[in-house]
Each structure stands twice: as structure tokens, then as C-alpha cells.
Design a protein around this motif. Sequence first.
Motif, short mmCIF file in Angstrom:
data_model
loop_
_atom_site.label_atom_id
_atom_site.label_comp_id
_atom_site.label_asym_id
_atom_site.label_seq_id
_atom_site.Cartn_x
_atom_site.Cartn_y
_atom_site.Cartn_z
N ARG A 104 -1.01 -24.64 -9.36
CA ARG A 104 -1.77 -23.80 -10.29
C ARG A 104 -2.15 -22.47 -9.64
O ARG A 104 -2.05 -21.41 -10.24
CB ARG A 104 -3.02 -24.52 -10.76
N ASP A 105 -2.58 -22.52 -8.39
CA ASP A 105 -2.95 -21.30 -7.67
C ASP A 105 -1.74 -20.37 -7.53
O ASP A 105 -1.87 -19.14 -7.69
CB ASP A 105 -3.51 -21.63 -6.29
N GLU A 106 -0.58 -20.95 -7.23
CA GLU A 106 0.62 -20.13 -7.07
C GLU A 106 1.08 -19.57 -8.41
O GLU A 106 1.54 -18.42 -8.49
CB GLU A 106 1.73 -20.96 -6.44
N ILE A 107 0.93 -20.34 -9.48
CA ILE A 107 1.27 -19.85 -10.81
C ILE A 107 0.41 -18.65 -11.17
O ILE A 107 0.90 -17.65 -11.71
CB ILE A 107 1.11 -20.97 -11.87
N LEU A 108 -0.88 -18.74 -10.86
CA LEU A 108 -1.78 -17.61 -11.14
C LEU A 108 -1.36 -16.38 -10.34
O LEU A 108 -1.34 -15.27 -10.87
CB LEU A 108 -3.22 -17.99 -10.79
N ARG A 109 -1.03 -16.60 -9.07
CA ARG A 109 -0.62 -15.46 -8.24
C ARG A 109 0.64 -14.80 -8.80
O ARG A 109 0.71 -13.58 -8.94
CB ARG A 109 -0.38 -15.92 -6.80
N ARG A 110 1.63 -15.64 -9.12
CA ARG A 110 2.88 -15.09 -9.64
C ARG A 110 2.69 -14.49 -11.03
O ARG A 110 3.31 -13.47 -11.37
CB ARG A 110 3.94 -16.19 -9.70
N GLY A 111 1.85 -15.12 -11.82
CA GLY A 111 1.58 -14.58 -13.15
C GLY A 111 0.94 -13.21 -13.11
O GLY A 111 1.30 -12.31 -13.86
N ARG A 112 -0.03 -13.05 -12.20
CA ARG A 112 -0.69 -11.74 -12.06
C ARG A 112 0.28 -10.69 -11.54
O ARG A 112 0.25 -9.53 -11.98
CB ARG A 112 -1.89 -11.88 -11.13
N ALA A 113 1.15 -11.10 -10.62
CA ALA A 113 2.16 -10.16 -10.11
C ALA A 113 3.12 -9.75 -11.22
O ALA A 113 3.52 -8.58 -11.32
CB ALA A 113 2.92 -10.80 -8.95
N PHE A 114 3.50 -10.70 -12.06
CA PHE A 114 4.39 -10.41 -13.18
C PHE A 114 3.73 -9.43 -14.15
O PHE A 114 4.34 -8.47 -14.61
CB PHE A 114 4.76 -11.70 -13.90
N ALA A 115 2.45 -9.68 -14.47
CA ALA A 115 1.72 -8.80 -15.38
C ALA A 115 1.60 -7.39 -14.80
O ALA A 115 1.72 -6.39 -15.51
CB ALA A 115 0.34 -9.38 -15.68
N ALA A 116 1.35 -7.30 -13.48
CA ALA A 116 1.24 -5.99 -12.84
C ALA A 116 2.57 -5.26 -12.88
O ALA A 116 2.62 -4.04 -13.14
CB ALA A 116 0.77 -6.16 -11.40
N HIS A 117 3.66 -5.99 -12.65
CA HIS A 117 4.99 -5.36 -12.72
C HIS A 117 5.27 -4.85 -14.13
O HIS A 117 5.79 -3.75 -14.30
CB HIS A 117 6.06 -6.37 -12.31
N ALA A 118 4.90 -5.65 -15.13
CA ALA A 118 5.13 -5.24 -16.52
C ALA A 118 4.33 -3.98 -16.84
O ALA A 118 4.81 -3.07 -17.54
CB ALA A 118 4.74 -6.37 -17.47
N THR A 119 3.10 -3.91 -16.33
CA THR A 119 2.25 -2.75 -16.59
C THR A 119 2.82 -1.49 -15.95
O THR A 119 2.72 -0.40 -16.51
CB THR A 119 0.83 -3.02 -16.06
N ASN A 120 3.43 -1.63 -14.78
CA ASN A 120 3.95 -0.47 -14.04
C ASN A 120 5.39 -0.12 -14.42
O ASN A 120 5.96 0.82 -13.86
CB ASN A 120 3.89 -0.74 -12.54
N ALA A 121 5.96 -0.86 -15.37
CA ALA A 121 7.38 -0.67 -15.69
C ALA A 121 7.69 0.74 -16.16
O ALA A 121 8.75 1.29 -15.84
CB ALA A 121 7.80 -1.68 -16.76
N ARG A 122 6.77 1.34 -16.91
CA ARG A 122 7.05 2.69 -17.44
C ARG A 122 7.28 3.69 -16.32
O ARG A 122 8.18 4.53 -16.38
CB ARG A 122 5.89 3.16 -18.31
N ASP A 123 6.45 3.62 -15.28
CA ASP A 123 6.60 4.54 -14.15
C ASP A 123 7.93 4.33 -13.45
O ASP A 123 8.60 5.29 -13.05
CB ASP A 123 5.45 4.37 -13.16
N ASP A 124 8.33 3.07 -13.30
CA ASP A 124 9.62 2.77 -12.66
C ASP A 124 10.78 3.35 -13.48
O ASP A 124 11.72 3.93 -12.93
CB ASP A 124 9.80 1.26 -12.52
N ILE A 125 10.69 3.19 -14.79
CA ILE A 125 11.75 3.68 -15.67
C ILE A 125 11.84 5.20 -15.61
O ILE A 125 12.94 5.77 -15.54
CB ILE A 125 11.52 3.20 -17.11
N ALA A 126 10.69 5.85 -15.63
CA ALA A 126 10.68 7.32 -15.56
C ALA A 126 11.36 7.80 -14.29
O ALA A 126 12.10 8.80 -14.29
CB ALA A 126 9.24 7.82 -15.63
N GLY A 127 11.16 7.08 -13.20
CA GLY A 127 11.80 7.46 -11.94
C GLY A 127 13.31 7.30 -12.00
O GLY A 127 14.06 8.16 -11.53
#
Length: 296
Positions: A104-127
Motif C-alpha cells: 500500500r505504501d509503495e502504491i501511494l508513492r507510485r500513484g503520487r509520482a504518476f499524478a505529478a508526471h501527469a500534471t507536468n506533461a504539458r511542460d514536457d510536450i511544449a519542450g
Amino acid sequence: MAPPACASGDVEACFQRSLADGTRAAPVAAIEALLGVIERSGAQTMHGLQDELCEGRKALVEFCEQRPACLGGRTELGVSSGCELFLRHVTRTFLEFGDFSECRDEILRRGRAFAAHATNARDDIAGHASSFLRDGSRVLVHGRSRVVQATLKAAAKSGVSLEAVVVNGADDCGACVAQELREEGITTRIIADAAVAREMEVTDVVLVGAEAVAENGGVVNKVGTLTVACCARAMRRPLYVAAESYKFARAFPLGQRDLPNADVDYTPPDFIELLFTDLGVLAPAAVSDELIRLYQ
């Protein structure tokens, strides 16, 4: 940006709260709502937690189907594909851990990382897109895509001089897009839908977003995108799509009647030059390989 706190056990309420500030795409808000399900879960087994996540996904998709106004005129396709990818991303952890608490702890860690990546996707695409937008280019834009606007704004901030030609659309969303681009110092004109063919002769690049990217690299987007794509192809102008990878859907529409409503249309991959994604710049044919990798 961290997701807003949500003490409620109602996944739909958490979804709406994430959408409230207007900065998040609906799939990102859905992913954050599912992350909240994990954080609040009282499940004692991996199977129980997986059931809760599946129920949360089902509730979110049904909520979007029943209350489409919350999506601002978009379909539930992006929410569905974003949720599916998130579930696959976090639940594969079940195979790696025998202890539920550690899992469960690892799922939370990976889930938060996934959400952060999704949030930052626009900046990556612009680059990734920056080298395809040359100084002095005239860019025709159709639909109100946050990632398209972020791409144009990033180019302008880097010193690239652009002229954006915005198709107004029957809902006049082009006026909002034009205003937002002008606020960033981008020269902008609005044209009527019927003027697309006339304008295409003097267009350098067509840039559109997507509500979903199909397995074959075709895209579902605001109705009228296929018309724009047909004009671009006839006049040999490149059409680029800017889309986050969480919109990659395990779907293969065969035609317009396979779509959920009349507010969108399907543009086949033959009309698309390249896709700018947070995974990199992809040819349409590469989408199926990326989907396989994402769901492995």
C-alpha cells in the motif's frame, strides 16, 4: 501542484474539487481522485484495495457520462483512459510485494509520482514541440486545448515569433483561446469555420489537441478537427497533435459512428504528421507500441 485535500469518501466530490480551479485537465483530476481512494482506503487486502479502485473508476466515468457539463464540452474518453492507465500503473505493484502494508505504501508513492508526471506533461510536450515551431510561423489552431496553448505560450516565451490563427467554432470557444494567447503577447486572429480552406493556403503548421489517442495513432478531438485535417492534407500542410500520454486509449474507432457523441470527431492517423507527447515526438504508428509498453 499538489492535489487539493479531500476528506470526503465521495470520489465524485473529490473529482469536482480538483477541477474547480480550472487549471487541471479532467483526466488529471480523475487520477487525483483515485489517489484519494487509496489514501482513505480501509482495505486490508490487495484484492480489496483493487476492488475499491475499480469501483472508483466506474463511478467517475458514470458521473462524467451523466453530467457532461463538468467536462466543459469534452467527452468522458480522456477520463476513462486516464483512470485505466493509472490503475494499471499502481496495481502492478501487487505482484511485487507479499506484505500488504508495504504494498500500500509503495502504491501511494507510485500513484503520487504518476499524478505529478501527469500534471507536468504539458511542460514536457511544449519542450518536445519547440523545434517544430519556427520563428515567423503561422499556426492554425482548432479547439480549446490546454496543452496546445501551453506549447504556443512556451514558444513565445523562448523568443519565437508566431501568428496563431484560431478557428472560432460553433460554440465561439475560439474567442476565449485567442484572448488567452494575446495575453501572452502572441499575435492572434480568429477565423470562421468556413474560412479554414481559404486560410490553409497561407498556413505553415496546424496544431490541435486530442481528447483521446486511439491505438492506431488516430485522434478523437473537437468536432471539425477532421475537416481541418482534410484541408491540411489537400494543401500539404503538416498537422501536428499535442496530447498527454494518459489520453492514449485502448480503443480503435472505425468511423464517426463509433464515437460517444456529436461534439467530437475522429481523425485517422493518415492525416497526422506527428504527435507531441510527454513520451517524446511520435509517429502515429508508434502509438500502439507505446500503449503496449504502458500497459505491460
